[in-house]
Scaffold this active site. Sequence first.
Site, PDB file in Angstrom:
ATOM      1  N   HIS A  95       9.108  -3.527  -3.863  1.00 11.27           N
ATOM      2  CA  HIS A  95      10.648  -2.842  -4.099  1.00 11.27           C
ATOM      3  C   HIS A  95      10.302  -1.099  -4.696  1.00 11.27           C
ATOM      4  O   HIS A  95      11.472  -1.431  -5.178  1.00 11.27           O
ATOM      5  CB  HIS A  95      11.817  -3.014  -3.954  1.00 11.27           C
ATOM      6  CG  HIS A  95      11.373  -3.734  -2.128  1.00 11.27           C
ATOM      7  ND1 HIS A  95      11.644  -5.276  -2.601  1.00 11.27           N
ATOM      8  CD2 HIS A  95      12.661  -3.704  -1.427  1.00 11.27           C
ATOM      9  CE1 HIS A  95      11.538  -6.238  -1.354  1.00 11.27           C
ATOM     10  NE2 HIS A  95      12.406  -5.391  -0.806  1.00 11.27           N
TER      11      HIS A  95
ATOM     12  N   GLU B 163      -2.316  -3.527   2.838  1.00  9.02           N
ATOM     13  CA  GLU B 163      -1.885  -3.127   3.489  1.00  9.02           C
ATOM     14  C   GLU B 163      -1.490  -3.128   4.838  1.00  9.02           C
ATOM     15  O   GLU B 163      -0.117  -3.245   4.867  1.00  9.02           O
ATOM     16  CB  GLU B 163      -2.434  -1.491   3.992  1.00  9.02           C
ATOM     17  CG  GLU B 163      -2.941  -0.629   2.163  1.00  9.02           C
ATOM     18  CD  GLU B 163      -2.894   0.692   2.383  1.00  9.02           C
ATOM     19  OE1 GLU B 163      -2.699   1.009   3.749  1.00  9.02           O
ATOM     20  OE2 GLU B 163      -3.272   1.222   1.557  1.00  9.02           O
TER      21      GLU B 163
ATOM     22  N   CYS C 274      -1.823  10.123   3.937  1.00 11.69           N
ATOM     23  CA  CYS C 274      -1.343   9.463   2.607  1.00 11.69           C
ATOM     24  C   CYS C 274      -0.188   9.565   1.508  1.00 11.69           C
ATOM     25  O   CYS C 274       0.027   9.279   1.127  1.00 11.69           O
ATOM     26  CB  CYS C 274      -2.229   7.498   2.703  1.00 11.69           C
ATOM     27  SG  CYS C 274      -2.834   6.868   4.294  1.00 11.69           S
TER      28      CYS C 274
END
Length: 115
Positions: free
Chosen positions: A68, A105, A25
Amino acid sequence: MEEEMIIGISTSFSAAHSIPGHKKCGKVHGHNFKVEVEISGKVKENGMVMDFFDLKRIVNEVVAKFDHTLLNEQIEIPTSENICLRIFSELAEKGLNVRRVRVAENEDKWAEIRR
């Protein structure tokens, strides 16, 4: 005797992050995060602990700053755990009696704090 009631809402946001030093990750990648929030309180004369619309508005105000974005610009190590802690803290600062925050997630990976 008035009982304490728990109410909750869910919302979501999309964001990118990387986990510094993590083998998989560590590269920038994104998620469509789901956030669940529960608060508690006494049922008022209007029959509600809090109007769901007001709760959703407050939660969305906190979560909107993540939508975003690259989370690393706001949270030093943006793990689900640290995102969860940040949301919990900011909601508590707004005066909500927060009982639980869950940040997922995806369907099978999440972090949750309960108080």
